[in-house]
Design a protein around this motif. Structure first.
Motif, PDB file in Angstrom:
ATOM      1  N   ALA A  23       5.457  14.230   1.548  1.00 13.82           N
ATOM      2  CA  ALA A  23       4.397  13.671   1.984  1.00 13.82           C
ATOM      3  C   ALA A  23       4.673  13.014   3.365  1.00 13.82           C
ATOM      4  CB  ALA A  23       3.734  12.601   1.204  1.00 13.82           C
ATOM      5  N   ARG A  24       3.685  12.951   4.178  1.00 10.00           N
ATOM      6  CA  ARG A  24       3.634  12.494   5.570  1.00 10.00           C
ATOM      7  C   ARG A  24       3.843  10.792   5.315  1.00 10.00           C
ATOM      8  NH1 ARG A  24      -0.154  16.549   8.736  1.00 10.00           N
ATOM      9  NH2 ARG A  24      -0.825  16.735   6.776  1.00 10.00           N
ATOM     10  N   THR A  25       4.423  10.114   6.379  1.00 10.95           N
ATOM     11  CA  THR A  25       4.469   8.618   6.293  1.00 10.95           C
ATOM     12  C   THR A  25       3.217   7.992   6.967  1.00 10.95           C
ATOM     13  OG1 THR A  25       5.415   8.638   8.468  1.00 10.95           O
ATOM     14  CG2 THR A  25       7.097   8.772   6.593  1.00 10.95           C
ATOM     15  N   TYR A  26       3.044   7.006   6.661  1.00 15.05           N
ATOM     16  CA  TYR A  26       2.156   6.183   7.668  1.00 15.05           C
ATOM     17  C   TYR A  26       2.130   6.150   8.979  1.00 15.05           C
ATOM     18  CZ  TYR A  26      -1.491   2.824   8.817  1.00 15.05           C
ATOM     19  OH  TYR A  26      -2.241   1.945   9.302  1.00 15.05           O
ATOM     20  N   ALA A  27       3.535   6.043   9.382  1.00 15.84           N
ATOM     21  CA  ALA A  27       3.805   6.158  10.875  1.00 15.84           C
ATOM     22  C   ALA A  27       3.266   7.453  11.536  1.00 15.84           C
ATOM     23  CB  ALA A  27       5.228   5.857  11.290  1.00 15.84           C
ATOM     24  N   GLN A  28       3.506   8.602  10.801  1.00 17.39           N
ATOM     25  CA  GLN A  28       3.262   9.693  11.546  1.00 17.39           C
ATOM     26  C   GLN A  28       1.532   9.859  11.138  1.00 17.39           C
ATOM     27  OE1 GLN A  28       5.106  12.414  12.525  1.00 17.39           O
ATOM     28  NE2 GLN A  28       3.133  12.953  13.417  1.00 17.39           N
ATOM     29  N   SER A  69       0.666  -1.268  -0.017  1.00 12.63           N
ATOM     30  CA  SER A  69      -0.051  -0.127   0.050  1.00 12.63           C
ATOM     31  C   SER A  69       0.892   1.301  -0.142  1.00 12.63           C
ATOM     32  CB  SER A  69      -0.925   0.146   0.971  1.00 12.63           C
ATOM     33  OG  SER A  69      -1.472   1.378   1.417  1.00 12.63           O
ATOM     34  N   LEU A  70       0.281   2.314  -0.601  1.00 14.61           N
ATOM     35  CA  LEU A  70       1.097   3.727  -0.673  1.00 14.61           C
ATOM     36  C   LEU A  70       0.145   4.482  -0.045  1.00 14.61           C
ATOM     37  CD1 LEU A  70       2.513   3.800  -4.403  1.00 14.61           C
ATOM     38  CD2 LEU A  70       3.737   3.933  -2.285  1.00 14.61           C
ATOM     39  N   ALA A  71      -0.349   4.025   1.158  1.00 13.69           N
ATOM     40  CA  ALA A  71      -1.548   5.024   1.855  1.00 13.69           C
ATOM     41  C   ALA A  71      -0.779   6.255   2.233  1.00 13.69           C
ATOM     42  CB  ALA A  71      -1.741   4.313   3.168  1.00 13.69           C
ATOM     43  N   ILE A  72      -1.858   7.312   1.969  1.00 15.63           N
ATOM     44  CA  ILE A  72      -1.380   8.695   2.148  1.00 15.63           C
ATOM     45  C   ILE A  72      -2.410   9.234   3.246  1.00 15.63           C
ATOM     46  CG2 ILE A  72      -3.529   9.397   0.326  1.00 15.63           C
ATOM     47  CD1 ILE A  72      -1.663  11.615  -0.345  1.00 15.63           C
ATOM     48  N   HIS A  73      -1.755  10.175   3.874  1.00 17.44           N
ATOM     49  CA  HIS A  73      -2.254  10.688   5.283  1.00 17.44           C
ATOM     50  C   HIS A  73      -3.185  11.815   4.610  1.00 17.44           C
ATOM     51  CE1 HIS A  73      -2.579  13.535   8.670  1.00 17.44           C
ATOM     52  NE2 HIS A  73      -1.590  12.830   9.112  1.00 17.44           N
ATOM     53  N   ASP A  74      -4.646  11.590   5.271  1.00 18.99           N
ATOM     54  CA  ASP A  74      -5.601  12.478   4.824  1.00 18.99           C
ATOM     55  C   ASP A  74      -5.283  13.990   4.987  1.00 18.99           C
ATOM     56  OD1 ASP A  74      -6.346   9.679   6.337  1.00 18.99           O
ATOM     57  OD2 ASP A  74      -8.201  10.302   5.138  1.00 18.99           O
ATOM     58  N   GLY A  75      -4.421  14.453   5.647  1.00 16.39           N
ATOM     59  CA  GLY A  75      -4.297  15.713   5.944  1.00 16.39           C
ATOM     60  C   GLY A  75      -3.547  16.326   4.862  1.00 16.39           C
ATOM     61  N   ASP A  76      -2.523  15.296   4.212  1.00 14.09           N
ATOM     62  CA  ASP A  76      -2.088  15.757   2.903  1.00 14.09           C
ATOM     63  C   ASP A  76      -2.833  15.791   1.739  1.00 14.09           C
ATOM     64  OD1 ASP A  76       0.443  15.910   4.153  1.00 14.09           O
ATOM     65  OD2 ASP A  76       1.211  14.068   3.608  1.00 14.09           O
ATOM     66  N   ILE A  77      -3.827  14.995   1.599  1.00 15.71           N
ATOM     67  CA  ILE A  77      -4.823  14.970   0.903  1.00 15.71           C
ATOM     68  C   ILE A  77      -5.620  16.551   0.639  1.00 15.71           C
ATOM     69  CG2 ILE A  77      -7.016  14.145  -0.275  1.00 15.71           C
ATOM     70  CD1 ILE A  77      -6.310  11.436   1.011  1.00 15.71           C
ATOM     71  N   ALA A  78      -5.801  16.870   1.930  1.00 17.38           N
ATOM     72  CA  ALA A  78      -6.686  18.253   2.244  1.00 17.38           C
ATOM     73  C   ALA A  78      -5.726  19.240   1.997  1.00 17.38           C
ATOM     74  CB  ALA A  78      -7.059  18.198   3.762  1.00 17.38           C
ATOM     75  N   ALA A  79      -4.472  19.069   2.217  1.00 16.06           N
ATOM     76  CA  ALA A  79      -3.533  20.383   2.038  1.00 16.06           C
ATOM     77  C   ALA A  79      -3.103  20.631   0.532  1.00 16.06           C
ATOM     78  CB  ALA A  79      -2.150  19.993   2.608  1.00 16.06           C
ATOM     79  N   VAL A  80      -3.451  19.484  -0.354  1.00 19.76           N
ATOM     80  CA  VAL A  80      -3.219  19.788  -1.778  1.00 19.76           C
ATOM     81  C   VAL A  80      -4.490  20.521  -2.292  1.00 19.76           C
ATOM     82  CG1 VAL A  80      -3.374  18.678  -4.050  1.00 19.76           C
ATOM     83  CG2 VAL A  80      -1.610  17.958  -2.173  1.00 19.76           C
TER      84      VAL A  80
END
Length: 284
Positions: free
Chosen positions: A269-274, A154-165
């Motif tokens: 982009a922020r990591t899944y761990a973050q 998975s290349l899961a993306i932080h929801d906050g990064d989606i929002a920031a874009v």
């Protein structure tokens, strides 16, 4: 500048609202249930439903973040244009780029483009928050995730990064007519994602592999979003009824991190761990 955020209490929408408010914009947050909204005092929360276009509060709005609802997209966009909205940013999906989505996000994109308004389509792949909706109940119960295919990537993306874009596309110049495919910065297996949640909790979380059939049964028993999407998530159903079969697709090209978040935002982009640390309360 007055910005309408539809789907304002959603996993991405709530970040869009918060980031716009923090930047000092005039934000109108639309939700079907205002009682569930918890936003800064400067945000005006209103009741509205995309399935009832007349309820969407577009008067006085200059720009709009549009949650995907294909059944009414044409009417909602037409009302927005008539009211003076000049720019729409859609929450779409990487499945549109891949050709899998033909009947959900794609018709929304097409309605916006046909309007002649300024637009940007934000197309994330795997949402990190999907793992919360799938696994949080199991983890809270006994610190075990019972799911299929532990080594699936998975290349899961932080929801906050989606929002920031999305916020950048709403408030800055240079994004009109673009579509942005978004991923997280690293490829992780499901087992590694579960381990990251355990690290955020400060205690082990075990991955117990089960068959796809058993995993679907578990999700259906849980109910909610996981139950509604179990067939697709576990490979029993295709993404769209008229799209290509997953079995006919070469997935290798989709397993490469996209640089788009950094290109748009000027930071990685922020990591899944973050993401796990930021959302650890959901798993306690």
């Amino acid at each position: 500048m007055r910005v309408l955020v539809t789907g304002a209490t959603g996993h991405v929408g709530r970040h869009v609202v918060a980031q716009l408010a923090e930047a000092g914009h005039d934000v109108l947050a639309m939700t079907r249930n205002p009682a569930t909204a918890a936003f800064p005092a400067s945000v005006e929360v209103v009741r509205g439903d995309l399935l009832a276009p007349a309820s969407v509060p577009v008067e006085g709005v200059e720009r709009m973040y549009l949650f995907p609802e294909p059944r009414t997209a044409t009417e909602v966009v037409a009302r927005a244009k008539s009211a003076g909205v000049t720019r729409i940013v859609t929450l779409s999906s990487g499945a549109v780029t891949g050709g899998f989505d033909t009947d959900f996000q794609l018709p929304v994109e097409q309605a916006v483009e046909a309007s002649g308004l300024e637009y940007t389509h934000v197309r994330p792949g795997d949402f990190a928050s999907n793992t919360e909706r799938l696994w949080a109940r199991m983890i809270r119960a006994d610190r075990v995730v019972r799911y299929a295919q532990p080594d699936a990537p998975s290349l899961a993306i932080h929801d906050g990064d989606i929002a920031a874009v999305a916020v950048a596309a709403l408030t800055e110049d240079g994004h009109t007519g673009r579509w942005y495919d978004l991923t997280g910065p690293e490829l992780l297996t499901r087992r590694e994602q579960v381990a990251a949640i355990g690290d955020a909790l400060g205690e082990p979380v075990r991955f117990e592999e089960v068959s796809p059939v058993r995993a679907r049964e578990i999700l259906e028993r849980q109910g909610g979003w996981g139950a509604e999407n179990a067939g697709f998530l576990l490979g029993f159903d295709d993404y769209s009824a008229t799209g290509p079969s997953f079995d006919d697709v070469d997935w290798s090209a989709t397993l490469v991190p996209s640089p788009t978040v950094e290109e748009v935002l000027g930071r990685p982009a922020r990591t899944y761990a973050q993401w796990a640390l930021d959302n650890v309360a959901a798993f306690r």
